[in-house]
Design a protein around this motif. Sequence first.
Motif, PDB file in Angstrom:
ATOM      1  N   SER A 161     113.190  62.744  99.302  1.00  0.00           N
ATOM      2  CA  SER A 161     112.575  63.311 100.354  1.00  0.00           C
ATOM      3  C   SER A 161     113.532  63.386 101.412  1.00  0.00           C
ATOM      4  O   SER A 161     113.388  64.312 102.519  1.00  0.00           O
ATOM      5  N   HIS A 162     114.712  62.680 101.392  1.00  0.00           N
ATOM      6  CA  HIS A 162     115.743  62.838 102.630  1.00  0.00           C
ATOM      7  C   HIS A 162     116.287  63.843 102.722  1.00  0.00           C
ATOM      8  O   HIS A 162     116.981  64.285 103.821  1.00  0.00           O
ATOM      9  N   CYS A 166     115.445  53.980  99.497  1.00  0.00           N
ATOM     10  CA  CYS A 166     115.068  54.650 100.689  1.00  0.00           C
ATOM     11  C   CYS A 166     115.686  53.950 101.905  1.00  0.00           C
ATOM     12  O   CYS A 166     115.308  52.994 102.307  1.00  0.00           O
ATOM     13  N   ARG A 167     116.580  54.902 102.811  1.00  0.00           N
ATOM     14  CA  ARG A 167     116.776  54.096 104.062  1.00  0.00           C
ATOM     15  C   ARG A 167     116.187  55.276 105.168  1.00  0.00           C
ATOM     16  O   ARG A 167     116.787  55.133 106.206  1.00  0.00           O
ATOM     17  N   CYS A 168     115.652  56.343 104.714  1.00  0.00           N
ATOM     18  CA  CYS A 168     115.257  57.466 105.779  1.00  0.00           C
ATOM     19  C   CYS A 168     113.648  57.265 106.115  1.00  0.00           C
ATOM     20  O   CYS A 168     113.333  57.896 107.174  1.00  0.00           O
ATOM     21  N   CYS A 207     113.898  55.769  96.551  1.00  0.00           N
ATOM     22  CA  CYS A 207     114.140  57.216  96.930  1.00  0.00           C
ATOM     23  C   CYS A 207     113.573  58.068  96.133  1.00  0.00           C
ATOM     24  O   CYS A 207     113.727  57.984  94.738  1.00  0.00           O
ATOM     25  N   ASP A 208     112.849  58.940  96.735  1.00  0.00           N
ATOM     26  CA  ASP A 208     112.500  60.248  95.997  1.00  0.00           C
ATOM     27  C   ASP A 208     112.978  61.464  96.206  1.00  0.00           C
ATOM     28  O   ASP A 208     112.458  62.539  95.838  1.00  0.00           O
TER      29      ASP A 208
HETATM   30  S1  FES Z   1     116.623  57.989 101.347  1.00  0.00           S
HETATM   31 FE1  FES Z   1     114.547  58.215 101.787  1.00  0.00          FE
HETATM   32  S2  FES Z   1     113.744  59.623 100.335  1.00  0.00           S
HETATM   33 FE2  FES Z   1     115.944  59.323  99.904  1.00  0.00          FE
END
Ligand code: FES
Length: 63
Positions: free
Chosen positions: A55-56, A41-43, A52-53
Amino acid sequence: MEDSSVKIEVKHNGPLTISGKCVIINTDGTETIKEGRFSLCRCGLSNKKPFCDGSHKTLTHDL
Ligand code: FES
């Protein structure tokens, strides 16, 4: 000869997709060995950080 390099792909408005074998050092100092293809995840919205799940997809702005 085996290619041991790690590739990191920055997805547009999405995660960092990793291909290869690497060690993730968690905030508590434990280590997770990951191999293959997975996304980080980077968000900041994931409930499964550091992974990452999806959610972005709810973001209303660009990363
Ligand atoms: S980059 Fe954050 S949930 Fe996918």
